[in-house]
Write an enzyme that holds these catalytic residues in place. Structure first.
Site, PDB file in Angstrom:
ATOM      1  N   SER A  59       0.808  -1.221   0.000  1.00  0.00           N
ATOM      2  CA  SER A  59       0.000   0.000   0.000  1.00  0.00           C
ATOM      3  C   SER A  59       0.837   1.266   0.000  1.00  0.00           C
ATOM      4  O   SER A  59       0.374   2.314  -0.454  1.00  0.00           O
ATOM      5  CB  SER A  59      -0.915   0.016   1.220  1.00  0.00           C
ATOM      6  OG  SER A  59      -0.136  -0.005   2.401  1.00  0.00           O
ATOM      7  N   GLY A  96      -2.156  -4.398   0.819  1.00  0.00           N
ATOM      8  CA  GLY A  96      -2.269  -5.620   1.601  1.00  0.00           C
ATOM      9  C   GLY A  96      -1.251  -6.681   1.257  1.00  0.00           C
ATOM     10  O   GLY A  96      -1.249  -7.759   1.846  1.00  0.00           O
ATOM     11  N   ASN A 124       4.100  -5.622   5.749  1.00  0.00           N
ATOM     12  CA  ASN A 124       2.936  -6.371   6.230  1.00  0.00           C
ATOM     13  C   ASN A 124       3.344  -7.665   6.919  1.00  0.00           C
ATOM     14  O   ASN A 124       2.685  -8.113   7.860  1.00  0.00           O
ATOM     15  CB  ASN A 124       1.983  -6.656   5.067  1.00  0.00           C
ATOM     16  CG  ASN A 124       1.228  -5.417   4.630  1.00  0.00           C
ATOM     17  OD1 ASN A 124       0.927  -4.550   5.437  1.00  0.00           O
ATOM     18  ND2 ASN A 124       0.935  -5.313   3.347  1.00  0.00           N
ATOM     19  N   ASP A 207      -4.459   6.603  10.319  1.00  0.00           N
ATOM     20  CA  ASP A 207      -4.062   5.270  10.762  1.00  0.00           C
ATOM     21  C   ASP A 207      -2.641   5.216  11.305  1.00  0.00           C
ATOM     22  O   ASP A 207      -2.237   4.241  11.918  1.00  0.00           O
ATOM     23  CB  ASP A 207      -4.227   4.244   9.636  1.00  0.00           C
ATOM     24  CG  ASP A 207      -3.421   4.568   8.387  1.00  0.00           C
ATOM     25  OD1 ASP A 207      -2.406   5.278   8.493  1.00  0.00           O
ATOM     26  OD2 ASP A 207      -3.803   4.097   7.295  1.00  0.00           O
ATOM     27  N   HIS A 210       0.098   5.127   6.846  1.00  0.00           N
ATOM     28  CA  HIS A 210       0.198   5.548   5.454  1.00  0.00           C
ATOM     29  C   HIS A 210       0.467   7.043   5.352  1.00  0.00           C
ATOM     30  O   HIS A 210      -0.262   7.842   5.941  1.00  0.00           O
ATOM     31  CB  HIS A 210      -1.089   5.186   4.703  1.00  0.00           C
ATOM     32  CG  HIS A 210      -1.354   3.719   4.702  1.00  0.00           C
ATOM     33  ND1 HIS A 210      -2.244   3.121   5.575  1.00  0.00           N
ATOM     34  CD2 HIS A 210      -0.834   2.732   3.944  1.00  0.00           C
ATOM     35  CE1 HIS A 210      -2.261   1.826   5.350  1.00  0.00           C
ATOM     36  NE2 HIS A 210      -1.412   1.562   4.368  1.00  0.00           N
TER      37      HIS A 210
END
Length: 252
Positions: A59, A96, A124, A207, A210
């Site tokens: 992402s 993701g 991730n 969040d 990002h």
């Protein structure tokens, strides 16, 4: 500007979300949810006669939460166009994505040869606490695939770091993977992709993971510092500035 964006699938917003995200991205042979946003520039598979500079990641590369031209690959593309360099930027970021997912789809992405391959994966894996040996093996597999498909390609590895939530040793060993792989494979290393951005609330979305457009401009500057010497015909007398088409602010 010839800038290709393969996909904009939805991604983790928080580390907890990362742990429970849909695992289908790990087995995808091609970027999923292509219809989520229209491609910018020529369609995948189209030929422009230019060398291909391909960003392959999750992402962060895909530009979650920002417009395509505000994400750091888009900013790099704008910089390349302003310098009239003979490169086409391809954004193969998939929200993701894990290293396992990247390994499963890298062959599809490399149907056409690339001149520069920027590998940004592993974050991730770290957020999910996946075995470090698997992360290392998957990244090595991606590197090996690039070397087979595009033997002359320059490979740039974007280093990543994670908070010590899973223990200081896990975080330290995770960070070391990137330096080790860069040394073993003679890769160009970006020590930490989010240098100056990670952990700064003002440069990240709600969040905390990002980057905002301003954060992406700093990331673009970090990446450009490493990419610049790899691109022939770069005109050194021109200033290295990144200007978002949606903002007049610049990074110097």
């Amino acid at each position: 500007m010839r800038f290709v964006r393969f996909s904009l699938a939805g991604l983790l917003a928080l580390a907890l979300t990362a742990c429970h995200s849909n695992s289908s991205s790990e087995t995808a042979k091609a970027p999923a949810a292509t219809s989520a946003a229209p491609a910018v520039g020529p369609k995948p598979g189209a030929t422009s006669g230019k060398k291909r500079l391909l960003f392959f990641g999750n992402s962060l590369t895909a530009g979650y939460g920002v417009e395509p031209d505000q994400a750091f690959p888009g900013l790099i593309g704008q910089k390349i166009d302003s310098l009239q360099l003979d490169y086409e930027v391809v954004n193969a970021g998939l929200s993701g994505e894990t290293t396992a997912g990247g390994l499963s789809r890298v062959g599809w992405v490399l149907r056409q040869p690339v001149a520069v391959f920027v590998l940004e994966l592993g974050g991730n894996d770290g957020l999910r606490g996946l075995p470090l040996a698997s992360t290392r093996r998957n990244l090595q597999g991606i590197i090996d695939t690039v070397r087979r498909r595009s033997p002359k390609a320059q490979i740039v590895l974007a280093g990543m770091q994670i908070p010590p939530n899973l223990g200081a040793k896990y975080a330290a060993d995770f960070k070391a993977i990137y330096q080790d792989l860069a040394t073993q494979n003679n890769l160009v290393l970006i020590p930490f992709l989010l240098q100056g951005v990670g952990g700064d609330r003002s440069l990240n979305q709600a969040d905390g993971i990002h980057p905002t457009p301003a954060g992406h401009r700093i990331v673009a500057r970090t990446v450009w510092t490493v990419l610049q010497p790899l691109l022939p015909n770069y005109i050194t007398r021109r200033p290295s500035r990144f200007t978002s088409s949606r903002s007049s602010s610049r990074l110097r």
